[in-house]
Design a protein around this motif. Structure first.
Motif, PDB file in Angstrom:
ATOM      1  N   HIS A  28       3.980  16.507  -2.653  1.00 46.18           N
ATOM      2  CA  HIS A  28       4.791  16.506  -1.714  1.00 46.18           C
ATOM      3  C   HIS A  28       4.138  15.942  -0.461  1.00 46.18           C
ATOM      4  O   HIS A  28       2.967  16.007  -0.158  1.00 46.18           O
ATOM      5  CB  HIS A  28       5.381  17.833  -1.463  1.00 46.18           C
ATOM      6  N   GLY A  29       5.146  15.483   0.609  1.00 43.24           N
ATOM      7  CA  GLY A  29       4.580  14.853   1.717  1.00 43.24           C
ATOM      8  C   GLY A  29       5.257  13.548   2.057  1.00 43.24           C
ATOM      9  O   GLY A  29       6.411  13.170   1.734  1.00 43.24           O
ATOM     10  N   TRP A  30       4.604  12.623   2.703  1.00 48.29           N
ATOM     11  CA  TRP A  30       5.038  11.447   3.282  1.00 48.29           C
ATOM     12  C   TRP A  30       3.892  10.334   3.453  1.00 48.29           C
ATOM     13  O   TRP A  30       2.827  10.489   3.848  1.00 48.29           O
ATOM     14  CB  TRP A  30       5.673  11.568   4.573  1.00 48.29           C
ATOM     15  N   VAL A  31       4.233   9.014   3.828  1.00 51.31           N
ATOM     16  CA  VAL A  31       3.327   8.073   4.220  1.00 51.31           C
ATOM     17  C   VAL A  31       4.000   7.106   5.009  1.00 51.31           C
ATOM     18  O   VAL A  31       5.191   6.905   5.075  1.00 51.31           O
ATOM     19  CB  VAL A  31       2.906   7.265   2.968  1.00 51.31           C
TER      20      VAL A  31
ATOM     21  N   PHE B  11       0.826  -1.166  -0.159  1.00 51.69           N
ATOM     22  CA  PHE B  11       0.073   0.077  -0.220  1.00 51.69           C
ATOM     23  C   PHE B  11       0.878   1.243   0.009  1.00 51.69           C
ATOM     24  O   PHE B  11       0.606   2.199  -0.754  1.00 51.69           O
ATOM     25  CB  PHE B  11      -1.038  -0.022   1.142  1.00 51.69           C
ATOM     26  N   ARG B  12       1.846   1.189   0.688  1.00 55.87           N
ATOM     27  CA  ARG B  12       2.833   2.595   0.948  1.00 55.87           C
ATOM     28  C   ARG B  12       3.393   2.841  -0.373  1.00 55.87           C
ATOM     29  O   ARG B  12       3.492   4.050  -0.897  1.00 55.87           O
ATOM     30  CB  ARG B  12       3.912   2.467   2.027  1.00 55.87           C
TER      31      ARG B  12
ATOM     32  N   ILE C 176       8.699   7.754   1.963  1.00 53.55           N
ATOM     33  CA  ILE C 176       7.964   6.514   2.569  1.00 53.55           C
ATOM     34  C   ILE C 176       8.782   6.491   3.806  1.00 53.55           C
ATOM     35  O   ILE C 176      10.000   6.381   4.007  1.00 53.55           O
ATOM     36  CB  ILE C 176       8.067   5.435   2.071  1.00 53.55           C
ATOM     37  N   ARG C 177       7.832   6.758   5.246  1.00 53.19           N
ATOM     38  CA  ARG C 177       8.754   7.077   6.511  1.00 53.19           C
ATOM     39  C   ARG C 177       8.711   5.624   7.027  1.00 53.19           C
ATOM     40  O   ARG C 177       7.943   4.844   6.758  1.00 53.19           O
ATOM     41  CB  ARG C 177       7.958   7.949   7.311  1.00 53.19           C
TER      42      ARG C 177
ATOM     43  N   PRO D  21      10.908   2.029  -3.618  1.00 55.81           N
ATOM     44  CA  PRO D  21       9.577   2.309  -3.511  1.00 55.81           C
ATOM     45  C   PRO D  21       8.955   2.177  -4.847  1.00 55.81           C
ATOM     46  O   PRO D  21       7.875   2.096  -4.908  1.00 55.81           O
ATOM     47  CB  PRO D  21       9.636   3.879  -2.862  1.00 55.81           C
ATOM     48  N   ALA D  22       9.727   2.307  -5.855  1.00 54.69           N
ATOM     49  CA  ALA D  22       9.128   2.031  -7.244  1.00 54.69           C
ATOM     50  C   ALA D  22       8.788   0.718  -7.775  1.00 54.69           C
ATOM     51  O   ALA D  22       8.206   0.340  -8.586  1.00 54.69           O
ATOM     52  CB  ALA D  22       9.959   2.984  -8.271  1.00 54.69           C
ATOM     53  N   ASP D  23       9.498  -0.305  -7.062  1.00 54.21           N
ATOM     54  CA  ASP D  23       9.474  -1.734  -7.370  1.00 54.21           C
ATOM     55  C   ASP D  23       8.323  -2.335  -7.008  1.00 54.21           C
ATOM     56  O   ASP D  23       7.677  -2.168  -5.947  1.00 54.21           O
ATOM     57  CB  ASP D  23      10.991  -2.158  -6.859  1.00 54.21           C
TER      58      ASP D  23
END
Ligand code: ZN
Ligand code: ZN
Ligand code: FE
Length: 756
Positions: A31-34, A17-18, A87-88, A166-168
């Motif tokens: 911009h931001g984070w998850v 999901f992230r 992604i945090r 994160p792109a994988d």
């Protein structure tokens, strides 16, 4: 420019999901984070108003395949100043995380599996964030590699790159592995010696030669043989000591299935879903499949391959393999390697295993479609531990089910986590499995029950288990009340309803054995407003295995001591020198308790028609009676009587049985009688509901109990009730049989004074 904070609830962790959020944020240039938190996924996103709105919509509508978003809370917050989207690291201890069920290998992985250019070409443990093992390999939360059975494998550089990107598609895919760094197959003979050569190629050759193999899957071992090889199937049947129960089949693809079974679009959808259950399909061409697979049965239980190993075994090699649970009859499925070698080698010639551990065993799920709806006959792999949402929050309750088709339920807030199918709780091995599953569920849900609910029957092993938890307050829930509450709970019902509960047996409040019940009530309490007219159960449990006894009990109810008058297969089942004793047993009620069981009525009718005098497993006579009835088109039923006994109605089928006996001696075909019996039962149940509505004003009817696995009866009764303007509720999320009972027990306890 705006900034929002969103909390996403549901199955959103360990399912990609992230990275999905991350990729989406790239698309909309936000911009931001998850990050993962104990309460679900939390994210902040900042950008132009329109892109942020789109982002939030797509977030819910296009979530990854294994995710199940149950809610998103959005609030607008002040704009901040961050560079890009990140992604945090996870925060908190993951207490509210919903663990995902195991999933069949996805299309992307499958394409790679058979792509010679891919680095995982033919690698039997390929998986990604969208597929693969979950529930069965998790030892604790948070869901992280270190707390899975993959902990011992350290990722090679290529795998780690995927895992960290994160792109994988494999970003944070905990079971990520490849031929360099991951699990490997191993083939052993019955003595435990490793067989040289390529394990897969050898395994295929062995199956082709007619050998049986124990094959390690997701939730345990299967026993596999070539389904087209009658000798091999018959030999497996002999070794497994399983006389007549059908074996499940696994076929390589839908085209292969179409050659031997029929399926509807709904059935095709279920077969191909990530849950990959066994679906009961009507037989078509029977030449491809050995007769010993499913004798005396109009259906095959069929599934598609769901692990890469299955695909590699089946593809282009077999029409179908028998894939039956790796166990001795009545024992839980084997899932540990040493245990498999010890217990399965008498049954299998070879063992195809691997070194990725199974932490939690789970059988295959079994589904039958009728009335356009899937009905669970067994709910396990692919579905557990997905929760049922209750109509309200309640205290944490553990419910332990009854005896047959065991399953437990643990509640947290408004979620009820129904475990996978455990098996019939008739031996210590199954009880151990139950205790283990309870502990596991408590661990992964981080939840400690305040109350334990169990069946009213004092002698069930599940009841003894509940009593062994001596620090917890206990509630005994009447069996059929639990069935009714289970159906109410999954349909979100409150208030009072009419419950039609038809099953094999459950201890009633009056000490007799119930099983053909019309209840009125809700979660807190119920009244028994109607029931089938009780008859004797000659020999107690023996009568379950010997349906002729039930036919004789009904004949005794009609003719008294002259029950052996008519010459029928069921009367002939008792030799003349033993008839006197049999009559004495009934007259003096020696080991012959009273029962209103509907399942036993099916047994009696099957025996009367000469279909079955004894059975190899519970429910067999009823299954065959339904199959027989399906070959007739008779439209009408027989007479019956509903007698008002003051506090409850009694449904008397003696007029029906008299008419059936007359038709039998007149030479009417048994399939017609079988179908007319179904019509009669449906009509009697619908009539009884009408009378209860007149007395109580209730027009909502819930249908539960194992008898509602019967498609013909369910469809007939639903159509009568619909015509009579009732609102009908059935079980779709948990089985109507005792596998769904724990859900009902849990909510009855949650609404009881113990919890308020
Ligand atoms: Zn995949
Ligand atoms: Zn690797
Ligand atoms: Fe039951």
């Amino acid at each position: 420019m705006i900034r929002v904070r969103a909390r996403v609830h549901g199955i959103v962790q360990g399912v990609g999901f992230r990275p999905f959020v991350y990729r989406l944020a790239q698309v909309y240039r936000l911009h931001g984070w998850v990050k993962n938190t104990p309460a679900g996924v939390v994210l902040e996103a900042q950008g132009q108003k329109e892109p942020v709105r789109h982002f939030l919509t797509v977030l819910q509508e296009q979530a990854p395949p294994l995710a199940a978003v149950s809610g998103v809370q959005v609030e607008e917050i002040p704009v901040a100043d961050d560079a890009g989207f990140v992604i945090r690291a996870s925060g908190g201890d993951g207490t509210a995380v919903l663990v995902a069920p195991d999933s069949a290998v996805c299309h992307d992985c499958l394409a790679e599996l058979f792509d010679p250019a891919d680095r995982r070409y033919l690698y039997p443990f390929i998986n990604c964030t969208n597929c693969g093992p979950r529930y069965s390999i998790i030892r604790g939360v948070p869901y992280d590699r270190g707390l899975t059975t993959m902990a011992g494998f350290s990722m090679c550089e290529a795998c780690r790159r995927e895992y960290e990107d994160p792109a994988d598609r494999r970003f944070h895919a905990q079971p990520n592995a490849c031929p360099v760094c991951g699990p490997q197959l191993i083939l052993r003979d019955a003595q435990g010696r490793e067989v040289g050569g390529d394990p897969l190629a050898t395994a295929i050759d062995l199956l082709k030669e007619g050998h049986s193999l124990a094959v390690k899957g997701l939730g345990g071992y299967h026993l596999a043989v070539d389904a087209g090889n009658e000798m091999a199937v018959a030999e497996l049947r002999r070794r497994k000591n399983r006389d007549e129960k059908p074996f499940a089949l696994m076929a390589p693809d839908m085209v292969a299935i179409a050659a031997f079974a029929r399926y509807s679009p709904i059935e095709a959808g279920l077969l191909q879903g990530p849950e990959a259950p066994i679906v009961l399909l009507a037989k078509r061409d029977q030449r491809l499949i050995a007769p010993a697979v499913a004798p005396a049965n109009g259906y095959y239980g069929v599934m598609l391959p769901y692990t890469p190993v299955h695909h590699l075994l089946l593809r282009d090699r077999f029409h179908a393999l028998v894939m039956t649970s790796g166990n001795l009859t009545d024992e839980p499925i084997c899932y540990r390697d040493e245990e498999a070698l010890a217990r399965l080698t008498p049954l299998a010639d070879y063992v195809l295993s691997h070194d990725r551990g199974i932490h939690m065993r789970a059988d295959d799920s079994v589904i039958r479609v009728f009335n356009g709806q899937p009905v669970f006959l067994r709910r396990a792999r692919g579905y557990a531990p997905r929760p049922v949402t209750l109509p309200g929050s309640q205290q944490q309750v553990l419910a332990v089910g009854a005896e047959l088709k065991g399953a437990v339920c643990l509640t947290r807030g408004d979620r009820a986590f129904v475990s996978q199918h455990i098996g019939d709780l008739k031996n210590v091995a199954t009880l151990d499995s139950l205790a283990q599953i309870v502990t596991h569920l408590q661990d992964i849900l981080q939840c400690r029950p305040q109350v334990v609910a169990h069946d009213l029957h004092p002698d069930y092993l599940s009841t003894a288990y509940a009593e062994s938890l001596d620090d917890l307050p206990r509630l005994a829930v009447q069996h059929h009340h639990a069935h009714m509450a289970s159906c109410m709970a999954e349909n979100g019902l409150e208030g009072e309803v009419i419950g039609v509960v038809f099953d094999g047996a459950g201890l009633g409040k009056d000490g007799t054995i119930w099983g053909g019940e019309f209840l009125v009530g809700g979660y807190r309490d119920f009244q028994r407003c109607g029931h089938l007219r009780p008859v004797l159960l000659p020999g107690g449990d023996t009568a379950v295995r010997e349906p002729y006894r039930m036919a004789l009990a009904y004949l005794y109810d009609m003719f008294g001591e002259k029950l052996f008058g008519p010459a029928l297969p069921c009367t002939n089942a008792v030799p003349s020198e033993k008839r006197g004793l049999f009559v004495q047993m009934l007259k003096r009620r020696l080991n012959a308790p009273l029962t209103s069981s509907c399942g036993r009525l099916f047994d009696a009718v099957a025996a009367l028609l000469g279909l079955r005098q004894t059975v190899a497993y519970e429910g067999q006579a009823a299954i065959e009676l339904e199959a027989l009835a399906e070959t007739s088109t008779a439209e009408d039923g027989y007479p019956f009587e509903i007698v008002d006994g003051g506090d409850s109605l009694s449904v008397d089928f003696r007029p029906m049985l008299v008419a059936m006996l007359r038709e039998l001696s007149g030479g009417r075909p048994p399939n017609e009688l079988a179908r007319r019996f179904h019509h009669t039962l449906a009509a009697a149940a619908a009539d009884t509901c009408s009378r209860i509505r007149r007395q109580t004003g209730h027009d909502r009817v819930v249908l539960s109990g194992g008898v509602f696995q019967n498609r013909l009866l369910s469809e007939m009764l639903c159509s009568l009730l619909e015509d009579d303007d009732f609102h009908i509720y059935t079980q779709r999320l948990v089985p109507p049989n005792d596998g769904g009972l724990a859900l009902g027990q849990a909510i009855v306890a949650g609404r009881s004074p113990l919890c308020v």
